[in-house]
Structures are given as C-alpha cells and as structure tokens.
Design an enzyme around this catalytic site. Structure first.
Site, PDB file in Angstrom:
ATOM      1  CB  CYS A 130      44.297  36.843  49.161  1.00  0.00           C
ATOM      2  SG  CYS A 130      44.315  38.228  48.033  1.00  0.00           S
TER       3      CYS A 130
ATOM      4  CE1 TYR B  50      46.539  37.317  46.970  1.00  0.00           C
ATOM      5  CE2 TYR B  50      48.612  37.677  45.823  1.00  0.00           C
ATOM      6  CZ  TYR B  50      47.334  38.087  46.146  1.00  0.00           C
ATOM      7  OH  TYR B  50      46.857  39.263  45.638  1.00  0.00           O
TER       8      TYR B  50
ATOM      9  CD1 TRP C  51      49.840  39.438  48.783  1.00  0.00           C
ATOM     10  CD2 TRP C  51      48.309  38.853  50.311  1.00  0.00           C
ATOM     11  NE1 TRP C  51      48.944  40.481  48.887  1.00  0.00           N
ATOM     12  CE2 TRP C  51      47.995  40.151  49.821  1.00  0.00           C
ATOM     13  CE3 TRP C  51      47.484  38.290  51.287  1.00  0.00           C
ATOM     14  CZ2 TRP C  51      46.879  40.865  50.270  1.00  0.00           C
ATOM     15  CZ3 TRP C  51      46.387  39.003  51.740  1.00  0.00           C
ATOM     16  CH2 TRP C  51      46.091  40.279  51.236  1.00  0.00           C
TER      17      TRP C  51
ATOM     18  CE1 TYR D 238      46.137  39.823  41.743  1.00  0.00           C
ATOM     19  CE2 TYR D 238      45.483  42.023  42.458  1.00  0.00           C
ATOM     20  CZ  TYR D 238      46.067  40.798  42.723  1.00  0.00           C
ATOM     21  OH  TYR D 238      46.608  40.557  43.977  1.00  0.00           O
ATOM     22  CG  HIS D 239      41.593  40.506  42.713  1.00  0.00           C
ATOM     23  ND1 HIS D 239      41.699  41.657  43.465  1.00  0.00           N
ATOM     24  CD2 HIS D 239      42.533  39.648  43.197  1.00  0.00           C
ATOM     25  CE1 HIS D 239      42.666  41.511  44.358  1.00  0.00           C
ATOM     26  NE2 HIS D 239      43.181  40.300  44.215  1.00  0.00           N
TER      27      HIS D 239
ATOM     28  CG  HIS E  83      43.939  35.497  43.720  1.00  0.00           C
ATOM     29  ND1 HIS E  83      42.881  35.484  44.601  1.00  0.00           N
ATOM     30  CD2 HIS E  83      44.526  36.711  43.857  1.00  0.00           C
ATOM     31  CE1 HIS E  83      42.845  36.636  45.252  1.00  0.00           C
ATOM     32  NE2 HIS E  83      43.823  37.402  44.813  1.00  0.00           N
TER      33      HIS E  83
END
Length: 657
Positions: free
Chosen positions: A249, A293, A311, A511-512, A600
């Site tokens: 992240c 993030y 985050w 996601y990811h 992301h």
C-alpha cells in the site's frame, strides 16, 4: 452483468450468475503420456484420484531425464476448457514440484496453442491456472524448472484436473473471440500476488505484494518481490529486508533515471528505492509524515511530491512533503494542504485522503484531478501552496476511479469510474475530460460518454494510438471480493468520445489489481486479492496476470498485423530537442509514453505525448516538447504508428533536462 461474445450482448440473471461455476471435468477414461517416467510412477498416476500417488520423471539409473519434462492428458473428447490445476506431491517431500512451466491445448495432438506460462510457488498447495476458454481435447503441461531448486532436474505431479464453466449443470457453449475486439492471449502465473508493479529500464516488470506472497498486515519490515521477464514468461523471487520496509500500500514514482521510489505503506514512514542499473534495493530517509495509501508524483525538477495517506501511520493531517534525491532529504510543505482534496467517505479520514490523482506539471506544480470532486493545484516551491481548481462538474467523489493523461501536450486527462466511498459503495460509469493549461488556473472540464460498466478498483492504461483501455473493477466496491466484477474491458476514443466494449477476460480483477502498458504495446493486467484465506474464499487471491492484445495489433481474422519498425533512435534526448528516427516506410505519426507504475488503481507516472514527424524517406524527425512539465524527464517508450494505427514495438529512451 453482461458479457460480449461475437458482437452480441448476453444478459445473465442474478440466478444464473449465482449458479455459474468452474467445474472439474469427469476424468473417466482419460489417459496420459509423458516424455519420461520412473517405473511405478507412470503418467496415469496423475489421473487416478489418489493424491499420494504421482507421476515422476525418470531418476534412475543415472543420469536422470533432465528438464524440461512434459505430460500430455488425452480427455478423449473435445471440451470447452478454461482452467487446469496441478496438485503437487504430498508436502512431506518437495522434490519435483513444478516451478517454471507452460500449459498448451490442442484438438488434434499436433497443433498446440499456448494458454499459460510462468512460475509457481514452492509449496504443496494446488495450483490452478485460469485462461480464456478454448476448445481442447489434449492438455500439455511442460515443466522447465523445479520450484525447490534450479539445480534439481525432477518433475512430479500428483493430480491434474481440467475445468469448464457450467451454468445450472450445463456446460456453457463456446464462442470464439469477436473480431476487432482484442484478444486475451495468455495467462502468466506468478509466485506472488502482484499488488504493485513498475516497468524497468531493461524491459522487465518489477512486482511485489507485502510481507507474504498472499497476505498483508502489521509492520514486518520486509517485502516479497519478483521480477517478470516477458521474453521468457518466468519470474525470479526475492524477499527484500535490507530496507526494513513492508512496501504494501505505498506511493510509487519513477525518477529521472528510472529508479522506483517506493514510500510508506505498512511500514508507514519508510522510503525504499529500487535501482534497476544495479538490480539493488536501497534505503532512503524516512518521510517526515508516516503514510499509507498516499499517492506521489515526480516533479519537473526531479523531486518527488506526496500527499495524503491515512490508511497507516496515524489519521489526518497528511499534508504534502517532497523528496530531493540530490540531497537525499524529505521536506515538509506545510502550505500543500490535504484538507481541500478530502472526499466525503463513509469511512472517514482513514479513507478520504487516499489515492490522489496527481500529475506533475509545469513550473514545479502538481495538479490533483481527484478522486475528490474538488480539484487543486499544489506548488512545491518554498513551503508549498494550495490553489483550488474548481469541481469536476457533476461527477461526485470517485474513490478508486481512474485518471489518465492521454495527451500531455494538450494537457488532457480522462477520468473514469470510482465510487463515493472506498467500500460498500456503488461505483459509477461517469467519464470526463479535464484539460489543464497554466498552473493555478481552473481547467476546462467536459463530460464524455459514460462507460457501459460501473467500475471501482479498475485500471486505466493509455495506448500508443491515444485510446484509453479501462479494465477490471466491480460495480459495488467490496475489497477482497470478486462479486459484481466487470470482465469486459472498454476502450475510449479521444476522437469520437465514445467507449467500445472488448472481448472479456477470464479472471476478475478487482481490489489490489494492476494494469500497465508493456513495450510490445500489449497490456499486462494482473493481481487482485492478497487476503490470505479470504474468509474462506482463497481463490480471491490471483497469483497471475492476463496479457491483452489490443485491436490495433490484430487483423480481422485474429492473426497479428504487420507492424512498423523503428531501427534506430538516440537513447537520450533533451526536452525541446529534435529527434531523428529511422523507421520503416509508411509511418505517419509517433507517440512517447512514459514508463508506468501501478497499485490500487493509481498510475501517476504514465502519460502520452503525440508526435507528428517531418519525413524524408525512412528518416523521421520529431520534436520533444520543450516544457519538462509536459515531457517529464525519465524513461519513455517511443512508438511509430502507421495509417491503420498499428504501433511498432516501443523503443526505450530517456528524456533529460
């Protein structure tokens, strides 16, 4: 949900979606042959339903039948297959586990089609490789290395299964890919979930997950990384611990020398730099503000600006700061305020300052196009400053949407999708063109056609011809789940302002997930998950990528087009310089695309510059824009295009100040 087959849109009811499944085909009557086997460990042992028996390549008497080894499964009938699984031998013995491999299919045991290749983990879990559906009677699996040790020369497989898609107990019919809609060429298997990627100056792809190959959490101080070689399809693995940085992240930026600057994440204050020239990870000073993030972007003087990221490392107050590689220092920019770019996320500040859409621009400024509906300019000189740039019309907040600079010369950015909140939030189909000019002035914003599919967690990639490919995502943002996944990519044309739906991919990318342009003008789309057992659904972890061949590389019959070629070009050019390119005849334009990074749904490095040449035979002269805010120094791919829009393979070159 809809899928595009043969130009027809087939609508599935929610009942059909719920009952659709990937099912192992009954193996009764099947047979297997191999290039080698040890007596007592014949190929048929991989089909007998007994995980304690196995096919083993010959190991006695010496010398062994060395790698590569292959096994062919004859299913006796032709099926519509979309996946193959390999169960390694029992965990008590790791010898012979398949590492590097390729999977091919055939209807006649003579003409073979490659559907997958790559590298598996060295563990005892069953490996399932999924690909776009093909017709096949025969499956050939070739092992080219052993997972445990490159020095070993054995191959073992306990069980092989082949899968087809079934809806309400009925196998789905086969329809070939629609002409003119691109092609998902093959799947590439990896030893980790590629949550973050960066193109390197040697044409390979750097990727990483977190402290584990399939999971994240805590501040472990190390990261699982890999380097994918598109020439061989294989990946190397490395656990990076010398920088004491779990790089899950993070913010990512490429500096002027192609070094990958990775900031924050699970170890929220850390900075790590990957130097492709020395193939080495280097620790850099900690940031002044711990972050996860956040987004970062390279500025016109080579410094790297970052902002946001609650985050991890504490919540709120994540104003801007900047890294100077010359002095190797981070400096706070108290005037670069995070507060104006916050979204109204239901999760609060933990989510509302995430994943800013940042673009390094003229005179050391940075433009923030979203995901907040409010846009801003950040000046990185002195103590920094913030200047509002108006709203993105009626878009609303668009967390986990996309922003792609498809024409840097004209300052044009396409934004697409996103959702009001990070999770448990319905995504939008909205798309806009934001045109920036002089710093600290309001851009022009215009609405373009909406996408057909609502997408959060999608990825956007600018292509050499100026079109933008948006892939993956889901209609309702649900991290670590593949529900409501969009399998159909869409291609946006800046000429018509419209979207075209393309052939669907096989694997959900939510996601990811990541996507990035490759030097051969194909698109790498991979990853998703990284959630360990994923609440009982570990199949949500996607240790793979699919390679997409855009329509501009294909004839109407699906064969590859003849492509322009670039035979000579300087390896470096200054901003504003004339560049002489020797290329094949018939080239009508060129494009520069800056190397990309992705994690992301954010790729702040990619941007495209269209170039119109003057022509003398096969010698073409183009001019690099004179402003470093447009032609941001660093490594770029130069593409030549013919009158059909077919691009050459990209030539790597460095733009300098």
């Amino acid at each position: 949900m809809s899928r595009i087959y043969g130009g027809l849109t087939i609508l599935f009811s929610l009942l059909h979606i719920a009952s659709s499944a990937s099912v192992a085909i009954n193996r009764s009557g099947w047979s297997a042959t191999a290039d080698s086997f040890e007596p007592g460990n014949e190929p048929a042992k991989a089909l007998d339903g007994n995980a304690s028996s196995l096919w083993h390549s010959r190991y006695s008497p010496a010398p062994v039948d060395s790698l590569p080894n292959w096994i062919i499964v004859d299913m006796k009938s032709t099926f519509n297959v979309h996946a193959v699984s390999i169960q390694p031998r029992p965990s008590s013995n790791s010898n012979g586990r398949v590492g590097s491999h390729k999977v091919e299919v055939s209807t006649d045991n003579s003409n073979w089609q490659l559907v997958a290749l790559g590298t598996y983990n060295n563990d005892a879990t069953t490996k399932k490789t999924t690909f776009v559906t093909r017709r096949a009677r025969y499956i050939r699996i070739t092992a080219t290395s052993e997972a445990q040790s490159a020095a070993n020369q054995w191959t073992t497989i306990a069980e092989i299964n082949v899968f087809h898609d079934v809806v309400d107990s009925t196998p789905t019919p086969y329809t070939p890919p629609a002409a003119g809609k691109g092609l998902w060429e093959k799947t590439v298997d990896f030893p980790l979930v590629p949550v973050a990627v960066s193109l390197l100056t040697n044409g390979k792809l750097l990727m990483w997950s977190a402290y584990a190959r399939d999971n994240f959490g805590g501040e472990r101080g190390y990261t699982q990384t890999g380097i994918y070689d598109p020439g061989t399809g294989e990946s190397t693995q490395l656990q990076v611990s010398n920088t004491q940085h779990d790089m899950f992240c993070p913010g990512i930026s490429l500096d002027f020398n192609g070094r990958v600057i990775v900031t924050g994440g699970s170890n929220a204050a850390k900075t790590s730099i990957y130097d492709p020239a020395g193939n080495a990870w280097i620790a850099a000073p900690n940031m002044q503000i711990a972050r996860g993030y956040q987004s970062s972007t390279t500025c016109t003087d080579g410094r790297v600006f970052t902002i946001g990221g609650s985050w991890s490392g504490g919540r709120g107050g994540k104003d801007g700061e900047i890294y100077d590689s010359t002095t190797n220092t981070w400096t706070k920019l108290p005037g670069a305020l995070v507060s104006p770019m916050l979204t109204n996320d239901a999760g609060g500040i933990w989510r509302s300052d995430n994943h800013a859409w940042l673009f390094g621009w003229k005179n050391k400024t940075v433009f923030q196009a979203g995901p907040s509906i409010v846009m801003n300019w950040y000046d990185t000189t002195g103590s920094g400053s913030t200047t509002g740039a108006g709203n993105r019309l009626d878009d609303g907040h668009a967390m986990n949407g996309n922003a792609i600079m498809y024409d840097a010369t004209a300052g044009k950015i396409l934004t697409a999708g996103g959702s009001p909140s990070y999770e448990d939030s319905d995504a939008r189909t909205n798309a806009y063109v934001v045109t920036i000019g002089m710093p600290k002035t309001n851009p022009t914003v215009s609405k373009t056609q909406n996408m057909a599919y609502a997408r959060s967690f999608a990825n956007g990639v600018v292509l050499p011809d100026g079109t933008v490919l948006v892939t993956g995502g889901q209609a309702r943002a649900k991290p670590f789940q593949d529900t409501t996944a969009a399998l159909v990519p869409e291609l946006w044309s800046p000429v018509t302002g419209t979207w075209t739906q393309l052939n669907p991919m096989a694997i959900p990318r939510t996601y990811h997930s990541v996507a990035i342009l490759m030097p051969d003008a194909t698109v790498f789309q991979g990853g998703g998950g990284l959630c360990g057992q994923c609440n009982g659904a570990p199949e949500s972890n996607h240790f793979d990528a699919e390679i997409f061949v855009p329509p501009y590389l294909l004839n109407t019959d699906g064969s590859r087009r003849a492509r322009p070629t670039i035979s000579a070009v300087a390896s470096k050019a200054r901003v504003g310089a004339s560049l002489v390119v020797t290329a094949s005849s018939g080239v009508i334009k060129f494009a520069l695309i800056r190397f990309g990074t992705a994690t992301h749904a954010v790729n702040t490095d990619q941007r495209r510059i269209p170039l119109t040449p003057t022509v003398s035979g096969t010698s073409y002269t183009v001019t690099v824009p004179a402003d470093a805010g447009v032609a941001l120094p660093g490594f770029w791919l130069l593409f030549a295009l013919d009158d059909a829009g077919t691009p050459s393979v990209g030539k790597m070159m460095q733009v300098t100040l």
